[in-house]
Write a protein that holds these residues in place. Structure first.
Motif, PDB file in Angstrom:
ATOM      1  N   VAL B 252       3.475 -20.425   4.238  1.00  0.00           N
ATOM      2  CA  VAL B 252       4.567 -20.883   3.658  1.00  0.00           C
ATOM      3  C   VAL B 252       4.546 -21.037   2.015  1.00  0.00           C
ATOM      4  O   VAL B 252       5.223 -20.753   1.214  1.00  0.00           O
ATOM      5  N   ALA B 253       3.203 -21.598   1.835  1.00  0.00           N
ATOM      6  CA  ALA B 253       3.088 -21.805   0.336  1.00  0.00           C
ATOM      7  C   ALA B 253       2.770 -20.586  -0.347  1.00  0.00           C
ATOM      8  O   ALA B 253       2.723 -20.271  -1.666  1.00  0.00           O
ATOM      9  N   ALA B 254       2.491 -19.261   0.237  1.00  0.00           N
ATOM     10  CA  ALA B 254       2.451 -17.909  -0.465  1.00  0.00           C
ATOM     11  C   ALA B 254       3.769 -17.770  -1.410  1.00  0.00           C
ATOM     12  O   ALA B 254       3.772 -17.313  -2.363  1.00  0.00           O
ATOM     13  N   ILE B 255       4.841 -18.444  -0.759  1.00  0.00           N
ATOM     14  CA  ILE B 255       6.161 -18.018  -1.538  1.00  0.00           C
ATOM     15  C   ILE B 255       6.104 -18.602  -2.788  1.00  0.00           C
ATOM     16  O   ILE B 255       6.298 -17.860  -3.761  1.00  0.00           O
ATOM     17  N   PRO B 256       5.981 -20.010  -2.907  1.00  0.00           N
ATOM     18  CA  PRO B 256       6.076 -20.527  -4.360  1.00  0.00           C
ATOM     19  C   PRO B 256       4.958 -19.928  -5.161  1.00  0.00           C
ATOM     20  O   PRO B 256       4.945 -19.720  -6.452  1.00  0.00           O
ATOM     21  N   VAL B 257       3.871 -19.823  -4.495  1.00  0.00           N
ATOM     22  CA  VAL B 257       2.349 -19.019  -5.369  1.00  0.00           C
ATOM     23  C   VAL B 257       3.010 -17.822  -6.029  1.00  0.00           C
ATOM     24  O   VAL B 257       2.850 -17.592  -7.058  1.00  0.00           O
ATOM     25  N   LEU B 258       3.595 -16.882  -4.981  1.00  0.00           N
ATOM     26  CA  LEU B 258       3.901 -15.663  -5.546  1.00  0.00           C
ATOM     27  C   LEU B 258       4.948 -15.753  -6.516  1.00  0.00           C
ATOM     28  O   LEU B 258       4.971 -15.044  -7.444  1.00  0.00           O
ATOM     29  N   LYS B 259       5.941 -16.794  -6.390  1.00  0.00           N
ATOM     30  CA  LYS B 259       7.194 -16.868  -7.331  1.00  0.00           C
ATOM     31  C   LYS B 259       6.360 -17.109  -8.788  1.00  0.00           C
ATOM     32  O   LYS B 259       6.977 -16.841  -9.657  1.00  0.00           O
ATOM     33  N   ARG B 260       5.309 -17.937  -8.596  1.00  0.00           N
ATOM     34  CA  ARG B 260       4.912 -18.326  -9.887  1.00  0.00           C
ATOM     35  C   ARG B 260       4.106 -17.103 -10.749  1.00  0.00           C
ATOM     36  O   ARG B 260       3.808 -16.973 -11.918  1.00  0.00           O
ATOM     37  N   GLU B 261       3.531 -16.282  -9.961  1.00  0.00           N
ATOM     38  CA  GLU B 261       2.463 -15.190 -10.229  1.00  0.00           C
ATOM     39  C   GLU B 261       3.369 -13.772 -10.415  1.00  0.00           C
ATOM     40  O   GLU B 261       2.555 -13.063 -11.404  1.00  0.00           O
ATOM     41  N   THR B 262       4.327 -13.639  -9.958  1.00  0.00           N
ATOM     42  CA  THR B 262       4.940 -12.399  -9.894  1.00  0.00           C
ATOM     43  C   THR B 262       6.441 -12.269 -10.310  1.00  0.00           C
ATOM     44  O   THR B 262       7.115 -13.570  -9.779  1.00  0.00           O
ATOM     45  N   HIS B 263       6.999 -11.422 -10.690  1.00  0.00           N
ATOM     46  CA  HIS B 263       8.380 -11.255 -10.949  1.00  0.00           C
ATOM     47  C   HIS B 263       9.270 -10.696  -9.702  1.00  0.00           C
ATOM     48  O   HIS B 263      10.405 -10.321  -9.469  1.00  0.00           O
ATOM     49  N   LEU B 264       8.477 -10.092  -8.726  1.00  0.00           N
ATOM     50  CA  LEU B 264       8.832  -9.229  -7.589  1.00  0.00           C
ATOM     51  C   LEU B 264       9.413 -10.262  -6.644  1.00  0.00           C
ATOM     52  O   LEU B 264       9.110 -11.313  -6.356  1.00  0.00           O
ATOM     53  N   PRO B 265      10.454  -9.707  -5.943  1.00  0.00           N
ATOM     54  CA  PRO B 265      11.209 -10.435  -4.793  1.00  0.00           C
ATOM     55  C   PRO B 265      10.152 -10.651  -3.834  1.00  0.00           C
ATOM     56  O   PRO B 265       9.310  -9.808  -3.587  1.00  0.00           O
ATOM     57  N   VAL B 266      10.501 -11.945  -3.039  1.00  0.00           N
ATOM     58  CA  VAL B 266       9.518 -12.300  -1.796  1.00  0.00           C
ATOM     59  C   VAL B 266      10.476 -12.606  -0.681  1.00  0.00           C
ATOM     60  O   VAL B 266      11.265 -13.285  -0.730  1.00  0.00           O
ATOM     61  N   ILE B 267      10.007 -11.675   0.459  1.00  0.00           N
ATOM     62  CA  ILE B 267      10.838 -12.092   1.611  1.00  0.00           C
ATOM     63  C   ILE B 267       9.677 -12.670   2.703  1.00  0.00           C
ATOM     64  O   ILE B 267       8.527 -12.329   2.468  1.00  0.00           O
ATOM     65  N   VAL B 268      10.409 -12.797   3.958  1.00  0.00           N
ATOM     66  CA  VAL B 268       9.474 -13.363   4.926  1.00  0.00           C
ATOM     67  C   VAL B 268       9.857 -12.809   6.288  1.00  0.00           C
ATOM     68  O   VAL B 268      11.012 -12.566   6.242  1.00  0.00           O
ATOM     69  N   ASP B 269       8.892 -12.404   7.028  1.00  0.00           N
ATOM     70  CA  ASP B 269       9.087 -11.977   8.409  1.00  0.00           C
ATOM     71  C   ASP B 269       8.764 -12.909   9.344  1.00  0.00           C
ATOM     72  O   ASP B 269       7.287 -13.096   9.832  1.00  0.00           O
ATOM     73  N   PRO B 270       9.855 -13.773   9.951  1.00  0.00           N
ATOM     74  CA  PRO B 270       9.267 -14.925  10.703  1.00  0.00           C
ATOM     75  C   PRO B 270       9.154 -14.409  12.108  1.00  0.00           C
ATOM     76  O   PRO B 270       8.486 -15.196  13.170  1.00  0.00           O
ATOM     77  N   SER B 271       9.409 -13.249  12.697  1.00  0.00           N
ATOM     78  CA  SER B 271       9.203 -12.439  13.822  1.00  0.00           C
ATOM     79  C   SER B 271       7.908 -12.542  14.106  1.00  0.00           C
ATOM     80  O   SER B 271       7.117 -12.788  15.149  1.00  0.00           O
ATOM     81  N   HIS B 272       7.205 -11.748  13.090  1.00  0.00           N
ATOM     82  CA  HIS B 272       5.693 -11.544  13.234  1.00  0.00           C
ATOM     83  C   HIS B 272       4.707 -12.661  13.097  1.00  0.00           C
ATOM     84  O   HIS B 272       3.796 -12.826  13.422  1.00  0.00           O
ATOM     85  N   ALA B 273       5.188 -13.562  12.039  1.00  0.00           N
ATOM     86  CA  ALA B 273       4.396 -14.633  11.883  1.00  0.00           C
ATOM     87  C   ALA B 273       4.427 -15.790  12.799  1.00  0.00           C
ATOM     88  O   ALA B 273       3.341 -16.009  13.082  1.00  0.00           O
ATOM     89  N   GLY B 274       5.329 -15.878  13.507  1.00  0.00           N
ATOM     90  CA  GLY B 274       5.273 -16.693  14.727  1.00  0.00           C
ATOM     91  C   GLY B 274       4.780 -15.945  16.348  1.00  0.00           C
ATOM     92  O   GLY B 274       3.942 -16.666  16.924  1.00  0.00           O
ATOM     93  N   GLY B 275       5.306 -14.842  16.631  1.00  0.00           N
ATOM     94  CA  GLY B 275       5.333 -14.095  17.492  1.00  0.00           C
ATOM     95  C   GLY B 275       5.882 -14.525  18.581  1.00  0.00           C
ATOM     96  O   GLY B 275       5.623 -13.988  19.870  1.00  0.00           O
ATOM     97  N   ARG B 276       6.847 -15.565  18.549  1.00  0.00           N
ATOM     98  CA  ARG B 276       7.671 -15.852  19.532  1.00  0.00           C
ATOM     99  C   ARG B 276       8.942 -16.026  19.176  1.00  0.00           C
ATOM    100  O   ARG B 276       9.192 -16.725  18.336  1.00  0.00           O
ATOM    101  N   ALA B 277       9.945 -15.706  19.939  1.00  0.00           N
ATOM    102  CA  ALA B 277      11.448 -15.790  19.647  1.00  0.00           C
ATOM    103  C   ALA B 277      11.614 -17.269  19.276  1.00  0.00           C
ATOM    104  O   ALA B 277      12.417 -17.416  18.272  1.00  0.00           O
ATOM    105  N   ASP B 278      11.262 -18.307  19.995  1.00  0.00           N
ATOM    106  CA  ASP B 278      11.580 -19.638  19.821  1.00  0.00           C
ATOM    107  C   ASP B 278      11.140 -19.997  18.376  1.00  0.00           C
ATOM    108  O   ASP B 278      11.622 -21.122  18.060  1.00  0.00           O
ATOM    109  N   LEU B 279      10.237 -19.480  17.910  1.00  0.00           N
ATOM    110  CA  LEU B 279       9.735 -19.961  16.398  1.00  0.00           C
ATOM    111  C   LEU B 279      10.420 -19.135  15.336  1.00  0.00           C
ATOM    112  O   LEU B 279      10.515 -19.685  14.000  1.00  0.00           O
ATOM    113  N   VAL B 280      11.315 -18.099  15.576  1.00  0.00           N
ATOM    114  CA  VAL B 280      12.030 -17.357  14.335  1.00  0.00           C
ATOM    115  C   VAL B 280      12.920 -18.334  13.537  1.00  0.00           C
ATOM    116  O   VAL B 280      12.796 -18.269  12.325  1.00  0.00           O
ATOM    117  N   ALA B 281      13.697 -19.304  14.533  1.00  0.00           N
ATOM    118  CA  ALA B 281      14.508 -20.079  13.552  1.00  0.00           C
ATOM    119  C   ALA B 281      13.915 -20.985  12.769  1.00  0.00           C
ATOM    120  O   ALA B 281      14.224 -20.992  11.640  1.00  0.00           O
TER     121      ALA B 281
END
Lengths: 350, 350, 350, 350
Positions: B252-281
Motif C-alpha cells: 500500500v505504501a507504493a501508492i504514496p511513494v509513486l505519487k511522490r516520484e511520478t506524475h502518472l496515475p496509479v491504480i490498485v488491483d485488490p483482487s490479485h493482491a489478496g487473492g480472495r473475494a473477502d479481501l477485495v473490500a
C-alpha cells in the motif's frame, strides 16, 4: 486435491462441494472430523485446477496433491535427460561450462574471448546479441550483427553458441544462428515466448525468474516441452530476497530439489547470482558440490570497459584460474570438467 | 554517482578511477577521509551506468544519485497526468473503477457483467482475451473471438475496454479492438513488448511485476514513454513475499511513494493482491485512502464456475455492494467515484 | 493433518504410517488414488505436530488442517475482545491512537510531547525507556529514569503509558510503571519474554516480527495468553521484503486477515512501516480504512535532533494535522477517533 | 556518510545541513552538481548514525560509508580468528563438525548419539535443553536435567557440548554446563541476551536470524564482542524467502561475503536450511565448497520418534555416511575433516 471445510460447515454445503467435484469427473472421499471435514479428490486433478472451489460456501482451504507438471517430472522419466548442443552435451557424465561475454560488443573481443575460454576448458560460448536492459537508454545489443559474429566465431573455434532470444518475432532468426536459445530470467513467464521456442528444434536454456518458485520454473519448462521441444536445460541464477549484500541470493538448495523433481539438466549462473567477480569462484564450487551439471559464466577481456555487467565478469585469466580451481571439486563429484567441443563445427553451421 | 574506495586504496588507484570517470565526460570531486576516499561524479550519470566502476581496483561501492527515469519522473512534469481512455479519465478528479471478468468466457456472461458493473458505477470494462496462465494445460483465453465480444459489448454499453496483450505480434490486433492495453505483471520486464506498446496510440495499463521494485516499475513505464506513448497508468497488484496467508502482499505504501516520484496515475488491483473475494473490500478501502486514482476489480456472474481466478472474483451483487461501501472513502478523499462512461460510444468504436 | 504419500508407496509403508498416527491417539481415514494415497488424521492434531511424519518412508507431504492457536482464535470467542489500558480502551467502538517519542530523552521533551499529543486527541502515550538498537554503540535509552519520567507525565496528563520491555528481568520493574508492555518486533519470538509478560497483569502490545507470518504472530499471542494474560493487542508494523523504497513493507491485508482469524484488537504502526515522516499520513489512512482498531505513531518536538528514529517522527504540529486529516476516515468507518483518556489518572498510578 | 540533496535545494538549506553535520564534529566536503548537491561527511560516522539527517529540509538520501561494526570487521584483524571450544577448534585448519539431537530427550538417546557421531568424526556434540518452540503447547526441553545429561555424556565421550540459551536468566546456569552457548536464530536481535553472553567467558555460536541481513548478523556479533567476549562463531542456517520448496533458503553466498567482511569463523546448519533429511548432504557439500569452517548437523537415533525436528534429522548411519561423503570435498578445499576431540575432558569439566 484436498478440500478442507470451515468449522461449522453444514451438510448441504458439503453436498454442494462434493457435487461440484464429481461434476468435474473426480471421485470424492469424505472424512468427517470433530470440527472440520476433509474431502479428498481422486482422479485427474488438472480439471480441478480450473475450478474455483475456494469460492464455494463452506470451503476453508484447497491443497493440490498432484504435481502440475508431467513432461518435466522425474517420476515420468526414468533416466536423467542429456541435452546435446552442437558437439557439447549438458547433463551427461561431464560438467559443462558455458563462458563468454554478457554482450557481443565486437568481433575482436568475441574472438579473443572465445579462443581463451575454449583453451581454459569451456564447452560452449555465450554472448548476447539482443540484451534485456532495465533502462531504455542502455546499450541494447548489436542484434543481427552480433548473431553473425557469434556464428563466425563458432566456425573458427568450434564452440557451440548460446544466445538470448527476447521476442517471439526473433525466434526464427536467432534459431538460424544459435545452437541454444536462452530465455532470460525476466522472460521466464513470457508464455508466448515459451510456446514459440517450444516449437523450434533448438535446445533451450531456461533461466529461473527473479522471484520464481521451483514449481513455476518447472511449469515454464513444461510450456516449452508441451509444444514438442524436449531439450530444456534449467538454470539457477539467484533469486530476489531482502538481502542486499549480493545482487541476488543463489538458491543452492534448488539444485538438489530440482534433481529430485525433474529429469532435466540443471546448471548455475554464478555471475548473476552474486553480481561481483570475487563471488564467482566460491559460488561455482558450491554449485558443483551441490550437484549442478554445469555453469554459465560471464567473461570479458576487460571488465572495466564492458558495455554491460562488467562488475560481475571475470577476466580471461580469471576464468582460466576458475577452471583450474574447479578441478578438485569436479574430482570430488567424480565428473570430468568439460563436455567440451571436440571438433570445429557446431550444429547450426553443419 | 558516488564512488567509495576501499580502505588502504593507493593514490595510483584513485587516479585511475578518476581518469575513467572523466574519460566518460563527467567531472569528479574528491573527498579524502581518514581511511576511505569519496569520489563524487558530476554530469550525465547515464553514461556511468554503463561503466563497470566496481571492477576497477580500489573501488568498494558505487551509489547512483540521479534517478534513472526521466519522462516518468515527477520532477520533470509539474502536474499529475490524466490518461483518457475512451470516454473515461484515469488520474482526474474522479476515482476510476475498472471491473469485469478475469477472462472473457462467452458473449452472454460478458454482456451481463458489463451491464451490471456499469450500473454499479464502473467506468471501464476489463476482460481477458489472451490469458497468461502458469500451466500450458489451463484455459488460455478465447483470443480474437474474445476481442470481438469485448468490442460488441462496448458498443452496447459504452464502457471502454481494457484487455491484456501478451505478445509483440498481438499488439496491432489488440489495439484494433481495445481502448487500453494491459501489460500483465509477468511481462512487466518483457522489454520487447514494452517497446511495442510504446509505439502505438493506445493508453497502457502497466501492472507491477511480482517482485519488481518501485524503481523498476518506473523504468518499465519509461520504456513505453521513450517510444512515444505517454499515456501510461501504473497498477499496484501485490508483490511476492514470504507471507502465504494472502496470494500476494499488497504494497500500500507504493501508492504514496509513486505519487511522490511520478506524475502518472496509479491504480490498485485488490483482487490479485489478496487473492480472495473477502479481501477485495478492505484492500479497496485502503487503496483509496492511501491516494490511489482508481481500482481494477475482478467480477464474475458465477465465481464458482469461472474458468480462471474465481476464488478472487466478486459476484455482480458483491461488486454493487463494494461500490456502495466505497462511497464514504471517496468522500473522505474528496473525490467523486466514477470517471464513468457518459455516452454509449468508446474510442475505438468512434 | 493430511498425509500424502509418494508415488509408488507400498502397502507396508502405508500401514506403518497409519500405525504411527493411531499410536498417537488419532483416527485415520485412507483414500487411495491412482498414484498416491491420502491419509486424513482425525483427532487432536497438536499431538501430531510433535511427530516427524515426514521422516517415515513413503511420506511425501504433511499438511496441517487445524489452526495451531486456540485462545487467540476467532472461532473460539464470539465477540471481538476489548483491551482496557488505564482509562483507554483498544478494540472498542473508538479508534485508539497511541503517540509519543521513540525514546524518552528527557522530562521536558516528554511532557511537551505528551501535552501536545493529548490535546490533538491521542489516547495513550508511548515512549521507550529501554531501546533495542541494532548497534551496541547507539543510545540505549534512559532505563529506570525514563520509566520514572513516563510515570510522572502520566500523573500530569492522565495518559496511560506504553513502553517496551526487552528482557525477562525487566518485566516486573517495567510493570510497576507502565500501563501497557510493548514487545518489540525483534522479540516477537523471544519465547522466554512472551511467557514472562504472560504471567503479569498488564496488557501487552505485541508487534509483528520483521519477517513473521500472520500465523506466527498469532502463535506468539497464544504464548502470552496460555500463561494467563488475555489482554493482548496485535500490531502490524511492516514486514521485510525485497523493496527498499520504504523501510519496511506495510502488510495492509494483515489487518482484515487478522480480523477474520482472531478476536484480539489490531493496531498499526505507520512510522516504522514506512520509515519516513511523509508516509505516516497515507499509511495511517489506509490502516484505518482496512479496519485497524488504532495507530501507534512516533512524535518528537524536534525530529532532526531525536536520539533515535527522527527520520520517521512527526513534529507536534505534524501530529495535530494527522489527527485532523484522520477524521474523515474515522467517519468513513463509522468509529469515533479517540478511545481517549478521560481522567488524569492511569492504572498504575491508581 | 554521504548526503544527497533534493533537486532545487536552496543555499540556506545546504548551509543548515552542513552546520548540523559539523556540529556533530565531522568535516564536510561539498560537491555541487547541476541539480543536486552531494555532501561528503568525514570523521567519526558513528556520531551521525544517531542524527536524523533525513528529517532536515532539502535532504533526499543519506548513505553510510563506514561499516558500523569494528571488532567483528576483517579490516581491523589481520588473521582469521580461531575459536577454541573445549578440546576442539573452530576456524582452524580443520573443518569442525558439530552433531547431535535437536533436543536432549533422555540420557540413553543422548549417549548413543554422542558415541556414534564421535566415532563418525564429529568434534562437538549439540543438544537442546531449553528449546524455542513456536507453539506454547510443544515440548520445551528438559531444562536443567538436560544440561546435566549433556555434561555427563561429555565426561564419557570427551565431546565438548554446544547448547542453546534463550533467556538472560539462564546464561549463568547454562555456562556452568556448556562449552559453547548457542544463540538461536529467533534471538539474534535479542540485544539483552547478546549483552549477557558477551559478559561470560564461554564461546558463542551465533545463528543468523530468519530474515537478518549479513550486516545485522555482524552487528549482533559486535554486541557480544563489545562486552568483552571475542569468541564468536557465526552460523548461516537459511533465510526466509518466498520459496516454499525448502524450509528456508540457504544463502550460500553469505559464506564468502562473511569471509571477506569478518575474521570470525563461519559454519553452516544444513539441517535447518533445508528442513529435510535428504537435503542435508548436498547442502553440506556446498557449504564446505563455498568456504565454511564447519557444520552443525541434527542427528537422532530414530528421527520418526524425535520430539522436535525429526523431519530434518539424520539417523546415526546417515550421519556416518555424510561424513564419508564429505571427505572428497574436504580434500578439495585442502582441509582435514575433524577439529575433533582428542581427550575425554571438555573445558567446563576441567
Amino acid at each position: 486435491m484436498i478440500v478442507v471445510t470451515r468449522r461449522g460447515v453444514s451438510d448441504a454445503e458439503i453436498d454442494r462441494i462434493r457435487e461440484r467435484i464429481e461434476q468435474l469427473g473426480l471421485r470424492t472421499h469424505i472424512s468427517r472430523g470433530e470440527h472440520r471435514t476433509i474431502i479428498g479428490c481422486i482422479g485427474d486433478e488438472a480439471r480441478l485446477a480450473e475450478a474455483s472451489l475456494l469460492s464455494l460456501p463452506g470451503v476453508e482451504s484447497v491443497t493440490p496433491v498432484m504435481k502440475p507438471y508431467k513432461l518435466a517430472a522425474r517420476e515420468f522419466v526414468a533416466e536423467p535427460s542429456r541435452v546435446r548442443v552442437g558437439n557439447a552435451v549438458i547433463g551427461g557424465p561431464a560438467l559443462a561450462v558455458i563462458a563468454g561475454p554478457c554482450s557481443v560488443e565486437g568481433r575482436d573481443m568475441l574472438r579473443t574471448t572465445a579462443q581463451s575460454v575454449k583453451q581454459s576448458g569451456a564447452a560452449l560460448l555465450r554472448g548476447g546479441a539482443y540484451k534485456p536492459r532495465s533502462s531504455p537508454y542502455a546499450f541494447q545489443g548489436l542484434g543481427v550483427a552480433g548473431l553473425e559474429m557469434l556464428a563466425q566465431v563458432r566456425a573458427e573455434t568450434g564452440l557451440p553458441i548460446v544466445t538470448e532470444v527476447m521476442d517471439t518475432r526473433q525466434v526464427e532468426e536467432v534459431s538460424g544462428f544459435a545452437d541454444m536459445l536462452q530465455i532470460g530470467a525476466r522472460n521466464m513467464q513470457n508464455f508466448a515466448l515459451l510456446s514459440e521456442v517450444g516449437s523450434v528444434q533448438r535446445p533451450v536454456l531456461l533461466k529461473r525468474g527473479l522471484s520464481a518458485t521451483i514449481k513455476e520454473l518447472l511449469m515454464a519448462a513444461e510450456y516449452i516441452m508441451a509444444r514438442g521441444n524436449r531439450d530444456v536445460v534449467l538454470c539457477e541464477r539467484g533469486i530476489r530476497t531482502y538481502e542486499t549484500a549480493t545482487r541476488n541470493t543463489m538458491d543452492v538448495a534448488a539444485i538438489p530439489v530440482l534433481k529430485r523433481e525433474t529429469h532435466l539438466p540443471v546448471i548455475v549462473d554464478p555471475s548473476h547470482a552474486g553480481g561481483r567477480a570475487d563471488l564467482v569462484a566460491p559460488l561455482s564450487f558450491a554449485a558443483i558440490a551441490a550437484g549442478a551439471d554445469g555453469l554459465i559464466v560471464e567473461v570479458h577481456p576487460c571488465p572495466a570497459e564492458a558495455l554491460s555487467d562488467g562488475d560481475q565478469s571475470l577476466t580471461l585469466e580469471g576464468f582460466g584460474r576458475l577452471m583450474e580451481q574447479l578441478q578438485p571439486f569436479a574430482t570430488a563429484v567424480a565428473r570430468p570438467l568439460g563436455g567440451a567441443a571436440t571438433s570445429p563445427t557446431g550444429t547450426a553451421a553443419a
